[in-house]
Enzyme design. Structure first.
Site, PDB file in Angstrom:
ATOM      1  N   LYS A 147      67.101  75.266  54.830  1.00 56.35           N
ATOM      2  CA  LYS A 147      66.524  74.935  56.139  1.00 56.35           C
ATOM      3  C   LYS A 147      67.245  75.664  57.269  1.00 56.35           C
ATOM      4  O   LYS A 147      66.606  76.202  58.165  1.00 56.35           O
ATOM      5  CB  LYS A 147      66.612  73.424  56.410  1.00 56.35           C
ATOM      6  CG  LYS A 147      65.859  72.553  55.441  1.00 56.35           C
ATOM      7  CD  LYS A 147      65.881  71.093  55.892  1.00 56.35           C
ATOM      8  CE  LYS A 147      67.276  70.480  55.988  1.00 56.35           C
ATOM      9  NZ  LYS A 147      67.996  70.403  54.708  1.00 56.35           N
ATOM     10  N   ARG A 166      65.290  62.349  59.016  1.00 53.12           N
ATOM     11  CA  ARG A 166      65.831  62.129  57.678  1.00 53.12           C
ATOM     12  C   ARG A 166      65.482  60.752  57.128  1.00 53.12           C
ATOM     13  O   ARG A 166      65.850  60.441  55.999  1.00 53.12           O
ATOM     14  CB  ARG A 166      67.343  62.283  57.711  1.00 53.12           C
ATOM     15  CG  ARG A 166      67.819  63.697  57.368  1.00 53.12           C
ATOM     16  CD  ARG A 166      69.312  63.729  57.518  1.00 53.12           C
ATOM     17  NE  ARG A 166      70.034  64.614  56.678  1.00 53.12           N
ATOM     18  CZ  ARG A 166      70.416  65.852  56.986  1.00 53.12           C
ATOM     19  NH1 ARG A 166      70.028  66.406  58.104  1.00 53.12           N
ATOM     20  NH2 ARG A 166      71.170  66.544  56.173  1.00 53.12           N
ATOM     21  N   ARG A 177      78.626  77.367  48.896  1.00 50.35           N
ATOM     22  CA  ARG A 177      78.395  77.814  50.269  1.00 50.35           C
ATOM     23  C   ARG A 177      79.717  77.978  51.018  1.00 50.35           C
ATOM     24  O   ARG A 177      80.626  77.156  50.894  1.00 50.35           O
ATOM     25  CB  ARG A 177      77.519  76.778  50.993  1.00 50.35           C
ATOM     26  CG  ARG A 177      77.382  77.054  52.487  1.00 50.35           C
ATOM     27  CD  ARG A 177      76.203  76.356  53.094  1.00 50.35           C
ATOM     28  NE  ARG A 177      76.319  74.906  53.121  1.00 50.35           N
ATOM     29  CZ  ARG A 177      75.344  74.106  53.536  1.00 50.35           C
ATOM     30  NH1 ARG A 177      74.180  74.615  53.924  1.00 50.35           N
ATOM     31  NH2 ARG A 177      75.512  72.797  53.527  1.00 50.35           N
ATOM     32  N   ARG A 193      82.526  73.763  54.088  1.00 49.01           N
ATOM     33  CA  ARG A 193      82.276  72.513  54.815  1.00 49.01           C
ATOM     34  C   ARG A 193      82.869  71.356  54.031  1.00 49.01           C
ATOM     35  O   ARG A 193      82.781  71.322  52.813  1.00 49.01           O
ATOM     36  CB  ARG A 193      80.760  72.294  54.973  1.00 49.01           C
ATOM     37  CG  ARG A 193      80.192  72.891  56.227  1.00 49.01           C
ATOM     38  CD  ARG A 193      78.684  72.841  56.244  1.00 49.01           C
ATOM     39  NE  ARG A 193      78.114  71.512  56.011  1.00 49.01           N
ATOM     40  CZ  ARG A 193      76.825  71.238  56.173  1.00 49.01           C
ATOM     41  NH1 ARG A 193      75.983  72.174  56.561  1.00 49.01           N
ATOM     42  NH2 ARG A 193      76.374  70.020  55.934  1.00 49.01           N
ATOM     43  N   ARG A 248      74.955  63.350  49.091  1.00 51.19           N
ATOM     44  CA  ARG A 248      73.962  63.747  50.099  1.00 51.19           C
ATOM     45  C   ARG A 248      72.583  63.889  49.466  1.00 51.19           C
ATOM     46  O   ARG A 248      71.572  63.560  50.094  1.00 51.19           O
ATOM     47  CB  ARG A 248      74.389  65.049  50.774  1.00 51.19           C
ATOM     48  CG  ARG A 248      75.569  64.823  51.724  1.00 51.19           C
ATOM     49  CD  ARG A 248      76.332  66.104  52.005  1.00 51.19           C
ATOM     50  NE  ARG A 248      75.548  67.092  52.697  1.00 51.19           N
ATOM     51  CZ  ARG A 248      75.721  68.413  52.578  1.00 51.19           C
ATOM     52  NH1 ARG A 248      76.636  68.886  51.763  1.00 51.19           N
ATOM     53  NH2 ARG A 248      74.982  69.235  53.269  1.00 51.19           N
TER      54      ARG A 248
HETATM   55  P1  AMP Z   1      73.207  69.018  57.610  1.00 50.54           P
HETATM   56  O1  AMP Z   1      73.987  70.099  58.250  1.00 50.54           O
HETATM   57  O2  AMP Z   1      71.773  68.980  58.067  1.00 50.54           O
HETATM   58  O3  AMP Z   1      73.331  69.038  56.107  1.00 50.54           O
HETATM   59  O4  AMP Z   1      73.842  67.632  58.098  1.00 50.54           O
HETATM   60  C1  AMP Z   1      75.179  67.309  57.820  1.00 50.54           C
HETATM   61  C2  AMP Z   1      75.412  65.823  58.016  1.00 50.54           C
HETATM   62  O5  AMP Z   1      75.145  65.455  59.370  1.00 50.54           O
HETATM   63  C3  AMP Z   1      74.539  64.908  57.184  1.00 50.54           C
HETATM   64  O6  AMP Z   1      75.042  64.729  55.869  1.00 50.54           O
HETATM   65  C4  AMP Z   1      74.589  63.621  58.004  1.00 50.54           C
HETATM   66  O7  AMP Z   1      75.820  62.954  57.848  1.00 50.54           O
HETATM   67  C5  AMP Z   1      74.550  64.160  59.424  1.00 50.54           C
HETATM   68  N1  AMP Z   1      73.151  64.300  59.910  1.00 50.54           N
HETATM   69  C6  AMP Z   1      72.496  65.464  60.188  1.00 50.54           C
HETATM   70  N2  AMP Z   1      71.242  65.228  60.602  1.00 50.54           N
HETATM   71  C7  AMP Z   1      71.079  63.877  60.572  1.00 50.54           C
HETATM   72  C8  AMP Z   1      69.992  63.005  60.839  1.00 50.54           C
HETATM   73  N3  AMP Z   1      68.794  63.456  61.232  1.00 50.54           N
HETATM   74  N4  AMP Z   1      70.204  61.669  60.697  1.00 50.54           N
HETATM   75  C9  AMP Z   1      71.390  61.187  60.306  1.00 50.54           C
HETATM   76  N5  AMP Z   1      72.453  61.952  60.008  1.00 50.54           N
HETATM   77  C10 AMP Z   1      72.310  63.285  60.127  1.00 50.54           C
END
Ligand code: AMP
Length: 207
Positions: free
Chosen positions: A15, A86, A120, A153, A164
């Protein structure tokens, strides 16, 4: 067509990579809750800081992310939204604040996702993405773009990556089903090179 595009997919589906490219291509905002939260990990909220949720692989509470998205979309003419909604509550909130032109689901198999996430590496300076096997930098640990240091990360360890994915299946799959039921979802096979996936998304958006 105006460009209010939602990209859905599991963690590691691509994404971030594809949203950045699409936003560049169409000249619209790239709105990503993950990046916004990483930049504000220690922000005090009534639920505590985002950090503890993120390091455990859990969702940050809805009011925190809803506020981020509402502010970002209020300023944006068009956008590519990445990492939100989400869960169904977030999807409901989103439908109250904007209309979408396209919803794209990037489909990638589970074991491929785990390999992508654990391999990654991201540049600490400019945010560019690499993969130790699939997309290595010219020099190990160094960003091709800016010379910055490549780091893993904290939530890309195998244990947290699997957590996740579980959170994705429990909370975000119903969001995908919701858009599918509404007839708004277009699916793209995300198991290909970034260039190939980008071409596939371009094709479905042109239809
Ligand atoms: P990502 O970079 O999109 O994988 O997001 C990393 C982390 O940020 C996720 O595992 C969540 O802890 C938090 N996060 C990102 N987007 C959301 C969302 N829409 N709702 C809740 N937590 C989020």
């Amino acid at each position: 067509m105006s460009h209010r595009i939602l990209l859905l997919g599991a963690p590691g589906a691509g994404k971030g990579t594809q949203s950045k490219r699409l936003a560049d291509e169409y000249g619209v905002e790239h709105v990503t809750t993950g990046d916004a939260l990483r930049a504000n990990k220690d922000m005090e909220t009534e639920y505590g800081t985002p950090r503890s949720f993120m390091e455990a692989g859990d969702l940050v509470p809805d009011p925190v992310v809803n506020e981020i998205v509402e502010a970002a979309l209020a300023d944006a003419d068009g956008f590519v939204l990445d990492g939100y909604p989400r869960n169904l509550e977030q999807a409901e909130f989103l439908s109250e604040i904007t209309d979408l032109d396209a919803v794209v689901f990037l489909d990638v198999d589970d074991e491929v996702l785990v390999d992508r996430l654990t391999g990654r590496r991201v540049c600490d300076e400019c945010g560019a993405n690499y993969h130790v096997d699939f997309q290595p930098p010219a020099e190990a640990g160094v960003c091709d773009e800016c010379g910055g240091e490549l780091i893993q990360r904290e939530d890309d360890t195998e244990e947290t990556a699997r957590e996740r994915l579980q959170v994705f299946y429990d909370n975000t799959e119903p969001v995908i089903e919701h858009f599918r039921d509404e007839g708004d979802l277009v699916e793209v096979d995300g198991e290909a090179t970034p260039d190939e996936v980008f071409a596939r998304i371009g094709d479905v958006l042109a239809e």
